[in-house]
Write a protein that holds these residues in place. Structure first.
Motif, PDB file in Angstrom:
ATOM      1  N   ALA A  69      -8.380   5.907 -14.971  1.00  0.00           N
ATOM      2  CA  ALA A  69      -8.658   5.617 -16.384  1.00  0.00           C
ATOM      3  C   ALA A  69      -9.018   6.915 -17.115  1.00  0.00           C
ATOM      4  O   ALA A  69      -8.545   7.169 -18.228  1.00  0.00           O
ATOM      5  CB  ALA A  69      -9.800   4.607 -16.491  1.00  0.00           C
ATOM      6  N   TYR A  70      -9.816   7.742 -16.470  1.00  0.00           N
ATOM      7  CA  TYR A  70     -10.240   9.005 -17.082  1.00  0.00           C
ATOM      8  C   TYR A  70      -9.044   9.947 -17.260  1.00  0.00           C
ATOM      9  O   TYR A  70      -8.841  10.525 -18.333  1.00  0.00           O
ATOM     10  CB  TYR A  70     -11.316   9.656 -16.202  1.00  0.00           C
ATOM     11  N   MET A  71      -8.248  10.091 -16.202  1.00  0.00           N
ATOM     12  CA  MET A  71      -7.123  11.024 -16.264  1.00  0.00           C
ATOM     13  C   MET A  71      -6.054  10.545 -17.242  1.00  0.00           C
ATOM     14  O   MET A  71      -5.408  11.356 -17.895  1.00  0.00           O
ATOM     15  CB  MET A  71      -6.512  11.224 -14.872  1.00  0.00           C
ATOM     16  N   LYS A  72      -5.848   9.244 -17.323  1.00  0.00           N
ATOM     17  CA  LYS A  72      -4.837   8.736 -18.249  1.00  0.00           C
ATOM     18  C   LYS A  72      -5.206   9.063 -19.694  1.00  0.00           C
ATOM     19  O   LYS A  72      -4.335   9.354 -20.506  1.00  0.00           O
ATOM     20  CB  LYS A  72      -4.631   7.226 -18.066  1.00  0.00           C
ATOM     21  N   LYS A  73      -6.482   9.034 -19.978  1.00  0.00           N
ATOM     22  CA  LYS A  73      -6.921   9.394 -21.337  1.00  0.00           C
ATOM     23  C   LYS A  73      -6.545  10.851 -21.630  1.00  0.00           C
ATOM     24  O   LYS A  73      -6.081  11.181 -22.710  1.00  0.00           O
ATOM     25  CB  LYS A  73      -8.439   9.205 -21.461  1.00  0.00           C
ATOM     26  N   LEU A  74      -6.747  11.718 -20.651  1.00  0.00           N
ATOM     27  CA  LEU A  74      -6.411  13.138 -20.842  1.00  0.00           C
ATOM     28  C   LEU A  74      -4.903  13.362 -20.810  1.00  0.00           C
ATOM     29  O   LEU A  74      -4.354  14.121 -21.609  1.00  0.00           O
ATOM     30  CB  LEU A  74      -7.087  13.987 -19.759  1.00  0.00           C
ATOM     31  N   LEU A  75      -4.232  12.707 -19.860  1.00  0.00           N
ATOM     32  CA  LEU A  75      -2.791  12.931 -19.697  1.00  0.00           C
ATOM     33  C   LEU A  75      -1.992  12.338 -20.857  1.00  0.00           C
ATOM     34  O   LEU A  75      -0.899  12.827 -21.170  1.00  0.00           O
ATOM     35  CB  LEU A  75      -2.310  12.352 -18.360  1.00  0.00           C
ATOM     36  N   GLY A  76      -2.540  11.334 -21.498  1.00  0.00           N
ATOM     37  CA  GLY A  76      -1.867  10.734 -22.647  1.00  0.00           C
ATOM     38  C   GLY A  76      -1.730  11.700 -23.812  1.00  0.00           C
ATOM     39  O   GLY A  76      -0.929  11.482 -24.721  1.00  0.00           O
ATOM     40  N   VAL A  77      -2.506  12.776 -23.787  1.00  0.00           N
ATOM     41  CA  VAL A  77      -2.386  13.808 -24.818  1.00  0.00           C
ATOM     42  C   VAL A  77      -1.261  14.790 -24.460  1.00  0.00           C
ATOM     43  O   VAL A  77      -0.649  15.401 -25.321  1.00  0.00           O
ATOM     44  CB  VAL A  77      -3.728  14.565 -24.975  1.00  0.00           C
ATOM     45  N   GLN A  78      -0.990  14.906 -23.177  1.00  0.00           N
ATOM     46  CA  GLN A  78      -0.061  15.921 -22.654  1.00  0.00           C
ATOM     47  C   GLN A  78       1.374  15.399 -22.514  1.00  0.00           C
ATOM     48  O   GLN A  78       2.322  16.188 -22.516  1.00  0.00           O
ATOM     49  CB  GLN A  78      -0.579  16.347 -21.271  1.00  0.00           C
ATOM     50  N   MET A  79       1.514  14.097 -22.366  1.00  0.00           N
ATOM     51  CA  MET A  79       2.842  13.565 -22.057  1.00  0.00           C
ATOM     52  C   MET A  79       2.955  12.116 -22.504  1.00  0.00           C
ATOM     53  O   MET A  79       1.951  11.444 -22.728  1.00  0.00           O
ATOM     54  CB  MET A  79       3.085  13.649 -20.548  1.00  0.00           C
ATOM     55  N   ILE A  80       4.193  11.645 -22.615  1.00  0.00           N
ATOM     56  CA  ILE A  80       4.420  10.228 -22.899  1.00  0.00           C
ATOM     57  C   ILE A  80       4.668   9.507 -21.580  1.00  0.00           C
ATOM     58  O   ILE A  80       4.128   8.449 -21.329  1.00  0.00           O
ATOM     59  CB  ILE A  80       5.561  10.066 -23.927  1.00  0.00           C
ATOM     60  N   SER A  81       5.481  10.114 -20.738  1.00  0.00           N
ATOM     61  CA  SER A  81       5.596   9.741 -19.324  1.00  0.00           C
ATOM     62  C   SER A  81       6.474  10.792 -18.684  1.00  0.00           C
ATOM     63  O   SER A  81       7.160  11.538 -19.376  1.00  0.00           O
ATOM     64  CB  SER A  81       6.230   8.351 -19.127  1.00  0.00           C
ATOM     65  N   ALA A  82       6.468  10.869 -17.376  1.00  0.00           N
ATOM     66  CA  ALA A  82       7.449  11.708 -16.688  1.00  0.00           C
ATOM     67  C   ALA A  82       8.804  10.982 -16.736  1.00  0.00           C
ATOM     68  O   ALA A  82       8.909   9.894 -17.298  1.00  0.00           O
ATOM     69  CB  ALA A  82       7.006  11.968 -15.259  1.00  0.00           C
ATOM     70  N   ASP A  83       9.805  11.596 -16.157  1.00  0.00           N
ATOM     71  CA  ASP A  83      11.175  11.085 -16.199  1.00  0.00           C
ATOM     72  C   ASP A  83      11.284   9.787 -15.382  1.00  0.00           C
ATOM     73  O   ASP A  83      11.386   9.809 -14.161  1.00  0.00           O
ATOM     74  CB  ASP A  83      12.112  12.162 -15.638  1.00  0.00           C
ATOM     75  N   LYS A  84      11.246   8.666 -16.079  1.00  0.00           N
ATOM     76  CA  LYS A  84      11.272   7.363 -15.395  1.00  0.00           C
ATOM     77  C   LYS A  84      12.652   7.019 -14.838  1.00  0.00           C
ATOM     78  O   LYS A  84      12.777   6.214 -13.932  1.00  0.00           O
ATOM     79  CB  LYS A  84      10.809   6.241 -16.341  1.00  0.00           C
ATOM     80  N   MET A  85      13.675   7.614 -15.417  1.00  0.00           N
ATOM     81  CA  MET A  85      15.032   7.351 -14.914  1.00  0.00           C
ATOM     82  C   MET A  85      15.144   7.864 -13.483  1.00  0.00           C
ATOM     83  O   MET A  85      15.696   7.189 -12.606  1.00  0.00           O
ATOM     84  CB  MET A  85      16.040   8.067 -15.796  1.00  0.00           C
ATOM     85  N   ASN A  86      14.634   9.053 -13.246  1.00  0.00           N
ATOM     86  CA  ASN A  86      14.678   9.597 -11.893  1.00  0.00           C
ATOM     87  C   ASN A  86      13.753   8.821 -10.964  1.00  0.00           C
ATOM     88  O   ASN A  86      14.040   8.671  -9.778  1.00  0.00           O
ATOM     89  CB  ASN A  86      14.313  11.085 -11.915  1.00  0.00           C
ATOM     90  N   GLN A  87      12.671   8.315 -11.499  1.00  0.00           N
ATOM     91  CA  GLN A  87      11.760   7.479 -10.704  1.00  0.00           C
ATOM     92  C   GLN A  87      12.486   6.210 -10.249  1.00  0.00           C
ATOM     93  O   GLN A  87      12.440   5.826  -9.074  1.00  0.00           O
ATOM     94  CB  GLN A  87      10.519   7.112 -11.524  1.00  0.00           C
ATOM     95  N   LEU A  88      13.175   5.589 -11.194  1.00  0.00           N
ATOM     96  CA  LEU A  88      13.877   4.345 -10.873  1.00  0.00           C
ATOM     97  C   LEU A  88      15.002   4.597  -9.869  1.00  0.00           C
ATOM     98  O   LEU A  88      15.183   3.842  -8.899  1.00  0.00           O
ATOM     99  CB  LEU A  88      14.429   3.721 -12.161  1.00  0.00           C
ATOM    100  N   ARG A  89      15.735   5.684 -10.114  1.00  0.00           N
ATOM    101  CA  ARG A  89      16.811   6.082  -9.193  1.00  0.00           C
ATOM    102  C   ARG A  89      16.266   6.224  -7.770  1.00  0.00           C
ATOM    103  O   ARG A  89      16.874   5.768  -6.799  1.00  0.00           O
ATOM    104  CB  ARG A  89      17.344   7.424  -9.692  1.00  0.00           C
ATOM    105  N   HIS A  90      15.109   6.821  -7.649  1.00  0.00           N
ATOM    106  CA  HIS A  90      14.506   7.012  -6.331  1.00  0.00           C
ATOM    107  C   HIS A  90      14.124   5.688  -5.678  1.00  0.00           C
ATOM    108  O   HIS A  90      14.344   5.489  -4.486  1.00  0.00           O
ATOM    109  CB  HIS A  90      13.281   7.926  -6.437  1.00  0.00           C
ATOM    110  N   VAL A  91      13.535   4.815  -6.467  1.00  0.00           N
ATOM    111  CA  VAL A  91      13.111   3.533  -5.897  1.00  0.00           C
ATOM    112  C   VAL A  91      14.324   2.711  -5.477  1.00  0.00           C
ATOM    113  O   VAL A  91      14.312   2.064  -4.424  1.00  0.00           O
ATOM    114  CB  VAL A  91      12.245   2.747  -6.902  1.00  0.00           C
ATOM    115  N   LEU A  92      15.373   2.756  -6.264  1.00  0.00           N
ATOM    116  CA  LEU A  92      16.589   2.019  -5.895  1.00  0.00           C
ATOM    117  C   LEU A  92      17.153   2.552  -4.578  1.00  0.00           C
ATOM    118  O   LEU A  92      17.687   1.804  -3.771  1.00  0.00           O
ATOM    119  CB  LEU A  92      17.644   2.132  -7.008  1.00  0.00           C
ATOM    120  N   PHE A  93      17.012   3.848  -4.372  1.00  0.00           N
ATOM    121  CA  PHE A  93      17.575   4.471  -3.173  1.00  0.00           C
ATOM    122  C   PHE A  93      16.655   4.331  -1.956  1.00  0.00           C
ATOM    123  O   PHE A  93      17.072   3.899  -0.882  1.00  0.00           O
ATOM    124  CB  PHE A  93      17.854   5.943  -3.463  1.00  0.00           C
TER     125      PHE A  93
END
Lengths: 411, 411
Positions: free
Chosen positions: B264-288
């Motif tokens: 919860a603490y880190m998400k508050k800080l990270l929400g200032v730095q990014m919207i999300s990492a590359d979810k397409m590559n995340q999904l590709r990995h999980v599918l594989f």
């Protein structure tokens, strides 16, 4: 002035429809996302992922695939050596640049900013909430600088930068978020030739909408890097860009561009943080977008989807709001926003009423440092995400809410 | 002891071959990279990129695709809510965690570490140069803690953490880089139950080789998050992992895992730095990769490529070096390195001679803070990247160089 009773009744009617519409963020719609799907089939075998001896799949090349550096250099009009290609978000690169100034100092810093007190950052308003939040998060005092249709008030900027505690300035020079304006050549020249008291002044040049025309031809901007160089400010500027609104918002590629001296300095620091960003996605992008010319052609496809939405928003404002004289707005030719300036004191209430009627709009104040718009008058409309029929309904609600807010306050 | 003249002559002969071989970094070879090529064809149309209403291509989901969070939770044995999925490098997530402590403070920090003086970090040696360099870059004093075959010297660690300036500790608990050892259950328990004086002690748990067996069956490790929780240290630990050596070294996905309060603490800080990492590559990995079981099966394919190389390296050391008694080494069953410990004073010279003969080896000292190995005895061999015939040649050179170094010094 609109009649209160009539507006209230229209509002109640709309509210009763139980809408759930969103004009909140500059998010490309699904049809736009679909334009880049062919990109996903461009690297599917071993031969595709090795270019000029560089293996996009393996470790190495801190500053990114050479082809991707060339691509962004072409787009931005700078040199390949001045480009560092990052991951899926220029926002992260911007954050990291400020963070590096804070933890390690910039090239010309006498000490890391963390060791200095009372630092300030210039924030042209209306501006981008995520920019302001970065500098707020690092504890800067945020100083608002008003913008007009040719950019920030440069007389004011030139005065403010005499203070050595003023360490930098945010900019979205082309189709600014949210005003939609383009900095004039004279504004850009005055910025590039500034003489800030801070020896490590950080000019943040977020060229987020560098190829994002949706109405009319591509508009050329001067290369800020060479312009700064010309005025003896080569190391003052970091420029940013990304393909978030060219290909995939969550899975594009990004870059920063800076002087060669800054690049050498930043690479030393970044080499501790990373081996390289995802070069496979960089290569995929270059194979798809190829170069500036082809990218501009690709953006025309976005324009076909975007323009009718912006036209509809502005036409409805012309029709519904202009006769009331309670707000003005820009009619941008690129970017992602329409910026509505209401008479003072109406923005918050309008957004609140929209929410009540099931239409999410960017919170009033978000366009200002600390989320506080002293005049309570700026509302950012983001027309891109909803399909056009939903957008039309959302705008109908918006206009009723704005008129109701005005009627409530008797303005 | 090897005869100097004979070794010199063998060395000169090898040098004359004009070799250009590399055993420097833990880089998967091309055949390993090729194992994941089918992954690249898993997302090629619109239907592929939307899962349970989350559009992997568009903005949103700060902590990553839910499927990817579940995937890493499965691998690490923790809860989905404890996982934050990042971009292509856990190194960057580690750097950012330290950076956040520095700029904003951790959950239990009384002030950001940038505002504190004289901070120290524990570095089990031999260890990973990139870890040490992160903390060195932030100005920590690095304190070496010797490792044996069951992990760091815990008596020493328990003594050192009584100093409130000691802010954290690096760890590679499984197939440690470079020693190749696995922390014993007792070591892990002692670490999880530490009572550091620093209220914001940061236990860096780099589980880089969590599924990276190349010899024998998968080895289970206790979940460090629940173990820390059990001992009242829930918020002390950040665990890291990635698929860099599972799929594509430069284009994998990474994660950190931590307590829900830290998240919860880190998400508050990270929400200032990014919207999300590359979810397409995340999904590709999980599918594989699907899940832990299937990932372990996938790692068996890597093992087929890796094991013969490690066997060859260790066999040659057994044959060429063991009789001389000038060095010892581990025979790891996973990870990426063989760690050679020479008699004192031979490491630097051996690496230098290798270089002269055209074989790049990790610089001696790289396994220690500041790049200084006080005994000058640890050499990290990375057998993975070269094809096996090149590796054999490189190892021949290495053994000759080590014996020549010993002969030169008469040890």
């Amino acid at each position: 002035m609109a009649d209160y009773a009539e507006m209230k009744s229209r509002f109640d009617g709309l509210k009763a429809e139980g809408l759930k519409l969103n004009m909140m963020r500059g998010k490309p719609e699904t049809k736009q996302v679909a334009l880049s799907i062919p990109m996903l089939s461009l690297i599917t075998q071993r031969e595709d992922m090795v270019r000029n001896g560089v293996d996009a799949a393996n470790y190495g090349e801190l500053a990114g695939m050479p082809e991707a550096r060339r691509f962004f250099a072409d787009i931005l009009g700078c040199r390949e050596e001045q480009v560092f290609v990052g991951g899926n978000a220029s926002l992260t690169l911007m954050y990291d640049t400020v963070a590096k100034a804070f933890t390690h100092g910039l090239l010309h810093s006498s000490s890391p900013w963390a060791k200095q007190e009372g630092l300030k950052f210039l924030c042209p308003v209306p501006g981008y909430d995520r920019h302001f939040r970065i500098t707020e998060s690092f504890g800067f005092e945020l100083i608002s600088v008003p913008m007009d249709e040719i950019g920030p008030d440069m007389d004011m900027v030139e005065e403010l930068i005499k203070d050595p505690k003023v360490k930098g300035m945010w900019n979205v020079p082309k189709y600014s978020n949210p005003a939609g304006i383009i900095y004039s050549e004279e504004t850009v020249r005055r910025i590039a030739s500034m003489k800030p008291a801070a020896e490590d002044f950080l000019l943040m040049w977020d060229n987020a909408y560098c190829v994002h025309e949706f109405d009319g031809d591509y508009v050329e901007m001067p290369d800020i890097l060479s312009l700064c160089e010309k005025y003896g400010n080569a190391d003052m500027v970091f420029e940013f860009a990304s393909t978030s609104k060219v290909t995939f918002p969550g899975a594009g590629i990004s870059c920063f561009a800076c002087s060669e001296a800054n690049m050498a300095y930043m690479k030393k620091l970044l080499g501790v943080q990373m081996i390289s960003a995802d070069k496979m996605n960089q290569l995929r992008h270059v194979l798809f977008l190829k170069d500036k010319e082809n990218t501009i052609a690709h953006m025309k496809k976005h324009a076909v989807i975007m323009k009718p939405k912006f036209d509809m928003v502005c036409d409805m404002l012309d029709r519904e709001i202009a006769p009331e004289g309670i707000a003005t707005w820009t009619r941008p030719k690129g970017g992602y926003f329409v910026c509505v300036r209401t008479k003072p004191g109406l923005a918050k209430r309008t957004v609140e009423l929209c929410k009540e009627a099931g239409v999410a709009v960017t919170p009033a104040g978000a366009t200002h440092p600390y989320g506080i718009d002293p005049d309570d008058s700026v509302i950012r409309i983001a027309p891109s995400f909803p399909p056009i029929d939903e957008l039309e309904k959302a705008m109908e609600v918006f206009c009723v809410c704005l008129k109701l807010a005005a009627a409530e306050k008797n303005v």
